[in-house]
Structures are given as C-alpha cells and as structure tokens.
Design a protein around this motif. Structure first.
Motif, short mmCIF file in Angstrom:
data_model
loop_
_atom_site.label_atom_id
_atom_site.label_comp_id
_atom_site.label_asym_id
_atom_site.label_seq_id
_atom_site.Cartn_x
_atom_site.Cartn_y
_atom_site.Cartn_z
N ASN A 165 34.89 35.83 52.62
CA ASN A 165 35.31 37.21 52.83
C ASN A 165 36.84 37.36 52.81
O ASN A 165 37.38 38.34 52.27
N ILE A 166 37.54 36.36 53.36
CA ILE A 166 39.00 36.40 53.35
C ILE A 166 39.53 36.24 51.93
O ILE A 166 40.44 36.96 51.50
N LEU A 167 38.96 35.28 51.19
CA LEU A 167 39.39 35.07 49.81
C LEU A 167 39.09 36.28 48.94
O LEU A 167 39.88 36.64 48.05
N LYS A 168 37.95 36.93 49.20
CA LYS A 168 37.59 38.11 48.43
C LYS A 168 38.59 39.24 48.64
O LYS A 168 39.01 39.91 47.69
N LYS A 169 38.99 39.45 49.90
CA LYS A 169 39.98 40.49 50.19
C LYS A 169 41.34 40.13 49.58
O LYS A 169 42.05 40.99 49.06
N ALA A 170 41.70 38.84 49.68
CA ALA A 170 42.97 38.39 49.10
C ALA A 170 42.98 38.62 47.59
O ALA A 170 43.98 39.06 47.01
N LEU A 171 41.83 38.32 46.97
CA LEU A 171 41.72 38.51 45.52
C LEU A 171 41.81 39.99 45.15
O LEU A 171 42.47 40.35 44.17
N LYS A 172 41.20 40.86 45.96
CA LYS A 172 41.24 42.30 45.69
C LYS A 172 42.68 42.82 45.74
O LYS A 172 43.07 43.69 44.94
N ILE A 173 43.46 42.30 46.68
CA ILE A 173 44.85 42.75 46.81
C ILE A 173 45.74 42.11 45.77
O ILE A 173 46.55 42.78 45.10
N SER A 174 45.61 40.80 45.60
CA SER A 174 46.58 40.07 44.78
C SER A 174 46.26 40.06 43.29
O SER A 174 47.19 39.98 42.46
N PHE A 175 44.98 40.16 42.91
CA PHE A 175 44.65 40.05 41.48
C PHE A 175 45.31 41.14 40.64
O PHE A 175 45.92 40.83 39.60
N PRO A 176 45.23 42.42 41.04
CA PRO A 176 45.93 43.43 40.23
C PRO A 176 47.44 43.18 40.18
O PRO A 176 48.07 43.38 39.13
N MET A 177 48.02 42.72 41.30
CA MET A 177 49.45 42.43 41.33
C MET A 177 49.78 41.25 40.41
O MET A 177 50.79 41.27 39.70
N THR A 178 48.94 40.22 40.45
CA THR A 178 49.17 39.05 39.60
C THR A 178 49.03 39.40 38.14
O THR A 178 49.85 39.00 37.30
N LEU A 179 47.98 40.17 37.82
CA LEU A 179 47.78 40.59 36.44
C LEU A 179 48.95 41.45 35.97
O LEU A 179 49.47 41.27 34.87
#
Length: 472
Positions: A259-273
């Motif tokens: 759940n923590i990784l999923k939230k981190a991915l939701k926040i950071s993936f658009p920023m990383t992309l």
C-alpha cells in the motif's frame, strides 16, 4: 526553528493561524530551503567556473552531458518525493509512528532503485557524448564525467530522501546547513583534484599546494565525494536526532509494503515520467545547440548554470509550499492549504522578479567569473538577459507545482509541464536556432516559460487540486 515548530504545531492541532502567522511560517520555512537551493546551484557554478579556467573544450565536455546528469538527478528527486509527501500527510495528521514506518520502507526502496539507475547509466556512458552530437575533442572527458556522476547516484538518492523527509516534518534548517557544508566540501575537493600541484603566493608568502591534475574528472570526483559525505551526515541526523522521524524510537520493519509503494508510485510516477520527458527535451535542446559550435555549447551550459542563481529561490519556496500544503492536507484543513498556496506562489513571483532584474544587469560579471573566453561571455550574457524577462512566470510554474505535489496532485501538472516544453519550446527552438543561433534557442525558452506560468496560475485559481484531499 522554535518559532516554526510552534506554528506547525498549531497547523497540526487544527488551531487558528492568523494571516500574519501564515506569512511568517511561509518565510521561516522558505529561507533555509532557499539557502539549500542556492548551495546546490553553487556547486554547479563552482564546477563550471573551475573547469572553465581550463579552456572551452573542458567546459564544453561538461556542458554536453549536463542535461543527461540532470535527467538522472531529477529521477532520484521524484522517487524520493513519492515517500516524503506521504510523510508530510502523516505528520499533519499527528501520526508520527506511521510516518516513521514510511521512512523505513523509503530507505530500502529508493536505494534499490538508485542501483538500477547506476546500471543503466554505466551502460550508456561510453556512447552518450556521440549520441548528443559531441566530437572527439570533448567526448572522452564528457563520458568520464557522466560515468563518475552515475556511480555517485546512491549517495545522491539518499541525500535527496533524507533532505525531503526532514523538510516534510518541518525541519528546513538541517538540510540547509548540510547543503552549505556540501558546497564547501565540493570547493575543497575540486581545489585539490582538478588542478596540478602548484605554488600559491599569498601576502608575500609562497605556499606549495599538491594537486591531482585530473581536470574534468577531478570536478566529477570532487562533487561525488561531497555527495557521499553529506548523505552520511543527513541520514545520521534523520535516523538518530529528528524529533518526528528518528528510527531509534521503536523497532520496525524495513520491508516495503504494497500500500505504501502503491501510494508512492501514484505520486512519483507522473513526476518521474514528466521529468524524463522534460530532460529528454533538454537533451534534444543540446542536440539543437551542438551544431552551433564549441563556444555555443559552453555558453549555453554556463548560462543554464548561472540562471539557476535566479530560479533557485523559487524552488526553495516550492519546497516550503509542498510541506505547508502537505501538512494542511494531512490535518484536513482545505481552506488553510489554499491560503498557503496563494501566499507561496505570490512570494515566489516577487522574489524571482527581483532576481531576474539582478541577473539582467549582473550578467556580464556572472559570465566573466565563469570563463575568460570573450566569445562565450558575449553569448552567455545575451542568453541571460533574454531569460530575465521570463523569471516571474517561471516562478509561478515552479511554486504552483510544489503546491500540487504537496496535495498529491501530480498527474495533470506533470502533463502540463512536459507538454509545454515539447509543444512550444522545442518547436520554436528548432525553427529559430538555424536562423538566429543560440539567441533563437533562448527566445524559445523565454516564450515557453511565460506560457507555462500562465497555465499553472489558471489551474491554481480553479482549485481543482483541492479535490485530492483524502477523506478520513
């Protein structure tokens, strides 16, 4: 520091904050963040000026790959943000145990991710200068500089993570102080690694100074060592001293949770992309500039570095905005989040307007400090004076983006960022560069930054980003 801690406690405990207190808290958090940002750009400025004394080819070898180093640098930042924003929300909700649990997982997750980046970067390093249009005279040094930077990524990643976590808890002073120390260390290491052994004459005394005479490689090594030392100091403080996040308070698992990784991915993936696409655009800009010659490559790189002195205050205020909006979200205080958003954005625009004016008039002095080459100085001054007019709207986009990150709203702003650069800046640069040279590239940048600021202000005032607030 005590005053800012007191005001943050009012925010977290849902007590009233007057407008004066809101403004005071914004300034108290922004100042150390701005100092930290200045120290960051100072490292690049120092590297550029020290290497600039070695000649145009040495400067161009770094300038050729600087956009590529920023690509990896930024990815490390965005990945860390995916966890630090969650920590800001937890601290705003007075859930410090939950914040520490996120920190444990973040340390392992981000470190493993940085090792993947190291592997990718090491593979592309030998061919990268040629892909970017560099010739044989600068390719070897450019490749070595990039490879050493890539090998330092784990230290850089932990540096970003520890700094972000401390800022999310409201502690802006320690990251600021240690970033200043990092800059000092960078100067010291560069002093001994870049230049040969020599005699210095000071106040009538002659002093023998040993040197490794590594040139461009020495600049890369000096910066990498400074990253490592600072990462150790930041992590040590975070884990053992910080009142909100020190891990010595209780035992806990470092094993990543879904759940923590999923939230981190939701926040950071658009920023990383977004960052990847934007830096891809920067790299393409380098390809557009490369045919203009060694002087234009060096001047473009120096001007980008020098401009950082102007926009770094905006990034410092943006970090304060992320903390204030993030903690307001965690405390379920929507109205306060909106107030902090407006305060930080207008403060950023004011500060960067002043910095833009200073940059316009001080451009010749700035460029002369970085290089003795008159052609490079002339081109760099021209670029900086064009860019000075874009600084207020650039500030709007920088700080508003920090607001949206604090709200966990990263997808749409990321699309806005990279769409603006690709659709406007690169198209205009490709059209203008063959006709106007380096001037055309920087005119395209100025136009695009003004447009981007306008669309970010529009989204800020529409307030849809407030809908990201979690329901408790």
């Amino acid at each position: 520091m005590k005053r800012s801690s007191y005001l943050l406690s009012l925010l977290q405990n849902k007590e009233h904050l007057s407008f004066r207190q809101q403004l005071q808290l914004t300034v108290l958090l922004s100042i150390p963040a701005i100092i930290a940002q200045f120290s960051s750009i100072a490292m690049q400025y120092i590297d550029a000026s020290m290497v600039g004394s070695l000649g145009a080819h040495a400067s161009a070898s770094i300038g050729l790959v600087v956009s590529s180093t920023w690509l990896f640098w930024g990815i490390c930042t965005t990945v860390a943000a995916g966890f630090s924003v969650q920590v800001a929300h937890r601290i705003g909700a007075n859930d410090r145990k939950g914040a520490r649990a996120i920190l444990r997982q973040a340390i392992i997750s981000t470190l493993l991710f940085s090792l993947v980046l190291v592997a990718i970067g090491a593979v592309v390093a030998p061919r990268l200068p040629y892909w970017l249009g560099g010739d044989n005279s600068i390719a070897a040094d450019a490749s070595k500089y990039f490879l050493i930077f890539i090998l330092s990524l784990p230290a850089l990643q932990l540096n970003f993570l520890a700094s972000g976590m401390l800022r999310s808890s409201g502690n802006m002073h320690i990251p600021s102080a240690l970033n200043v120390i990092m800059t000092i260390l960078d100067v010291i290491f560069n002093f001994f690694l870049i230049f040969p052994s020599r005699e210095l004459h000071v106040l009538g005394f002659s002093l023998h100074v040993p040197g490794a005479n590594l040139g461009v490689v020495g600049a890369a090594l000096g910066t990498a060592i400074a990253y490592f030392v600072t990462a150790v100091l930041l992590l040590s403080y975070l884990i053992t001293k910080d009142k909100n996040l020190r891990l010595t308070k209780e035992k806990g698992s470092f094993r990543p949770q879904k759940n923590i990784l999923k939230k981190a991915l939701k926040i950071s993936f658009p920023m990383t992309l977004e960052h990847t696409v934007i830096m891809g655009a920067q790299i393409l800009s380098t390809v557009i500039v490369a045919p203009l010659g060694v002087a234009s490559i060096a001047a473009n790189s120096f001007a980008i570095t020098a401009e950082g002195l102007c926009y770094m205050p905006g990034y410092g205020i943006a970090e304060a905005a992320t903390t204030l909006v993030g903690q307001s979200f965690g405390a379920q205080r929507k109205h306060l989040a909106k107030r902090f958003a407006y305060i930080t954005v207008f403060l950023g625009m004011l500060v960067m307007s002043v910095m833009g004016a200073i940059m316009y008039f001080a451009a010749p002095l700035i460029m002369r400090f970085m290089t003795p080459d008159t052609e490079i100085i002339s081109l760099g001054v021209m670029a900086l004076r064009i860019e000075a007019f874009a600084e207020p709207m650039f500030a709007a986009s920088i700080v508003a983006y920090g607001v949206f990150v604090g709200a966990g709203d990263t997808l749409v702003p990321s699309i806005m960022n990279f769409s603006s650069i690709w659709a406007i800046r690169l198209v205009l640069a490709a059209i203008l560069a063959p006709v106007m040279g380096l001037r055309g590239v920087w005119i395209a940048m100025c136009i695009e930054l003004c447009f981007r600021g306008a669309i970010f202000l529009f989204r800020l005032f529409k307030s849809k980003w407030l809908n990201e607030m979690p329901v408790t």
